[in-house]
Scaffold this active site. Structure first.
Site, PDB file in Angstrom:
ATOM      1  N   SER A 240      44.979  35.530  44.194  1.00 24.63           N
ATOM      2  CA  SER A 240      44.490  36.909  44.133  1.00 24.63           C
ATOM      3  C   SER A 240      43.153  36.976  44.851  1.00 24.63           C
ATOM      4  O   SER A 240      42.628  35.960  45.315  1.00 24.63           O
ATOM      5  CB  SER A 240      44.316  37.340  42.670  1.00 24.63           C
ATOM      6  OG  SER A 240      43.329  36.541  42.041  1.00 24.63           O
ATOM      7  N   LYS A 241      42.565  38.154  44.926  1.00 23.85           N
ATOM      8  CA  LYS A 241      41.295  38.313  45.639  1.00 23.85           C
ATOM      9  C   LYS A 241      40.184  37.472  45.006  1.00 23.85           C
ATOM     10  O   LYS A 241      39.315  36.967  45.703  1.00 23.85           O
ATOM     11  CB  LYS A 241      40.879  39.787  45.674  1.00 23.85           C
ATOM     12  CG  LYS A 241      41.688  40.605  46.679  1.00 23.85           C
ATOM     13  CD  LYS A 241      41.123  41.997  46.850  1.00 23.85           C
ATOM     14  CE  LYS A 241      41.895  42.759  47.927  1.00 23.85           C
ATOM     15  NZ  LYS A 241      41.362  44.118  48.139  1.00 23.85           N
ATOM     16  N   ARG A 242      40.237  37.300  43.693  1.00 26.34           N
ATOM     17  CA  ARG A 242      39.193  36.496  43.053  1.00 26.34           C
ATOM     18  C   ARG A 242      39.332  35.026  43.435  1.00 26.34           C
ATOM     19  O   ARG A 242      38.369  34.270  43.368  1.00 26.34           O
ATOM     20  CB  ARG A 242      39.237  36.660  41.536  1.00 26.34           C
ATOM     21  CG  ARG A 242      40.479  36.078  40.871  1.00 26.34           C
ATOM     22  CD  ARG A 242      40.488  36.409  39.383  1.00 26.34           C
ATOM     23  NE  ARG A 242      41.736  35.991  38.769  1.00 26.34           N
ATOM     24  CZ  ARG A 242      41.950  34.790  38.247  1.00 26.34           C
ATOM     25  NH1 ARG A 242      40.978  33.889  38.293  1.00 26.34           N
ATOM     26  NH2 ARG A 242      43.098  34.484  37.701  1.00 26.34           N
TER      27      ARG A 242
END
Length: 468
Positions: A240-242
């Site tokens: 994911s973006k994190r």
């Protein structure tokens, strides 16, 4: 056989990290075999494909230095060819017109879910006479897939994969509005482009079975498939973006070097013994699909930063200066002239030893253009100039003022002698000097800094330290 690979992104967003790795693997495999690496933009979804996304993909590939052979190909330009293949399949009796309404398809899906089955088209128009077609319905064109036996994929990463044909419904080749589907277009384009090896994410493995049926229906040679495991976050969850699922341009802006990104992406799922630092030429020589693992790779920012730091230390000083000058100029609101560039080149050897990204490198270099102001904002540095620290700076500055030979060696000799005269360790004198010269408690060696700054600037900074 000459190897031909392709990278075929859909321009509905940025070039994400998984796509960049797919492009890299295709590029390396083609270069390893002396073949061709092609780029196809799959822009048939006209509503979601945007010029901005296309440009982001092209810019990302160019930044990664993954040059493609020939001009990029746009799938939307081949729609007449896609339609012609559909007509050929209809004429051969290997495809049929399907008049199923959207409402009927929705009912099929709901019934399948209620019965615990995978939603699939039930083939109701497979053998019906088109004369039974309801009025006002524009038919989709479906492929007649085999209903018995199995489709076998000899995958170069996943091994032999067998899929029962009862799991494959009659896929849509062309929608009712006359536009070809992705599943159809990709096969036609890969055939026409002479693609010999399709290297892509394992999420396309089921597609490979459906596409194999279409290859067989047309009597075309089936390319070799290599379905690569996906990239997960360090915690094993979907990326994911994190975790780092960002566009390639974000990594450029965060200060990573393209060669470091290529090296890191290469090691996400591919290995050559215990080698970690693998330059591009070495990667081309060593790369093979057989060394790709079957387990998902885990993205780790800490490993990427450490690797990037290694590449920064090995990078050409002038190149690094060119990368950080615009950042420094923007941050300080300065026009940096050739003298400023020369100053950075002189100081780069020390600066790059401590930086893991270009952003960090540019931040660490700011002190060369901006003298400390008081009170210092870095608390640890400010403490170094309290009391005896500030006095030591002024004492040593007076001795520097008498020096004719402004070299790192001569400057160090003075500091060592002064420390000994005070029965202090070298650091007790050097650290306050560092704070006075840079405004920080961390920097390249202070004697190198003073040599780069020069006599006048160094003495001015030291004398500016407040007394007491």
């Amino acid at each position: 056989m000459s190897v031909v690979t392709r990278f075929a992104p859909s321009p509905t967003g940025y070039l994400h990290i998984g796509g960049a790795r797919t492009a890299l693997f295709n590029w390396l495999f083609a270069r390893h075999h002396g073949g061709r690496y092609l780029l196809r933009i799959e822009d048939t979804d006209r509503e979601r494909s945007t010029p901005e996304a296309i440009q982001a993909i092209l810019d990302g590939l160019r930044w990664l230095e993954l040059d493609w052979d020939g001009e990029e190909i746009y799938q939307s330009a081949n729609q007449a060819r896609h339609a012609a293949v559909v007509v050929e399949l209809l004429e051969k009796g290997l495809a049929y017109r399907c008049y199923t309404t959207p409402e009927e398809l929705a009912t099929m899906r709901e019934t399948a879910r209620a019965e615990g089955r995978q939603p699939r088209y039930d083939g109701r128009w497979r053998d019906r006479d088109p004369s039974e077609a309801p009025a006002g319905i524009k038919p989709a064109i479906r492929l007649k897939a085999p209903q018995e036996g199995e489709t076998v994929i000899s995958d170069m990463v996943q091994g032999e994969v067998r899929i029962g044909n009862e799991q494959l419904d009659d896929m849509v080749l062309m929608r009712g509005d006359g536009t070809p589907t992705y599943m159809h277009s990709v096969v036609v384009d890969d055939h026409d482009m002479g693609i010999t090896h399709i290297v892509r994410g394992v999420d396309h493995l089921t597609n490979a079975a459906r596409q194999t049926v279409l290859y067989q229906s047309m009597g075309w040679d089936i390319p070799e498939f290599a379905h690569v495991p996906l990239i997960h976050g360090p915690d094993g969850a979907k990326l994911s973006k994190r975790h780092g699922a960002l566009g390639v341009e974000a990594y450029r802006d965060m200060g990573y070097l393209p060669e470091a990104m290529r090296n890191y992406l290469l090691r996400l799922g591919w290995a050559h013994g215990d080698e970690e630092i693998i330059g591009t030429e070495q990667a081309i020589e060593w790369f093979g699909l057989e060394a790709i693992g079957r387990s998902p790779a885990r993205f780790d920012f800490a490993k990427l930063e450490n690797l990037n730091g290694t590449y920064i230390r090995e990078a050409d000083d002038a190149r690094l200066v060119d990368l950080i000058l615009p950042r420094i100029a923007e941050k300080l609101g300065l026009d940096i002239d050739e003298d400023g560039r020369d100053l950075l080149i002189a100081g780069m050897e020390g600066l790059k030893q401590r930086a893991k990204t270009v952003v960090e490198l540019s931040d660490n270099a700011l002190f060369y253009f901006q003298a400390p102001t008081y009170p210092l904002t870095v608390e640890k540095a400010a403490k170094l100039l309290v009391g005896d620290g500030g006095a030591l700076v002024h004492e040593v500055a007076a001795k520097f003022g008498e020096l004719d030979d402004w070299t790192a060696e001569a400057l160090e000799d003075i500091v060592r002698a002064h420390a000994e005269s005070k029965e202090l360790g070298l650091g007790k004198v050097a650290q306050p000097l560092r704070a006075a010269l840079t405004g920080s408690n961390i920097s390249p060696g202070i004697f190198e800094i003073m040599k780069v700054l020069g006599r006048d600037e160094s003495l001015a900074r030291l004398k500016a330290v407040p007394n007491g």
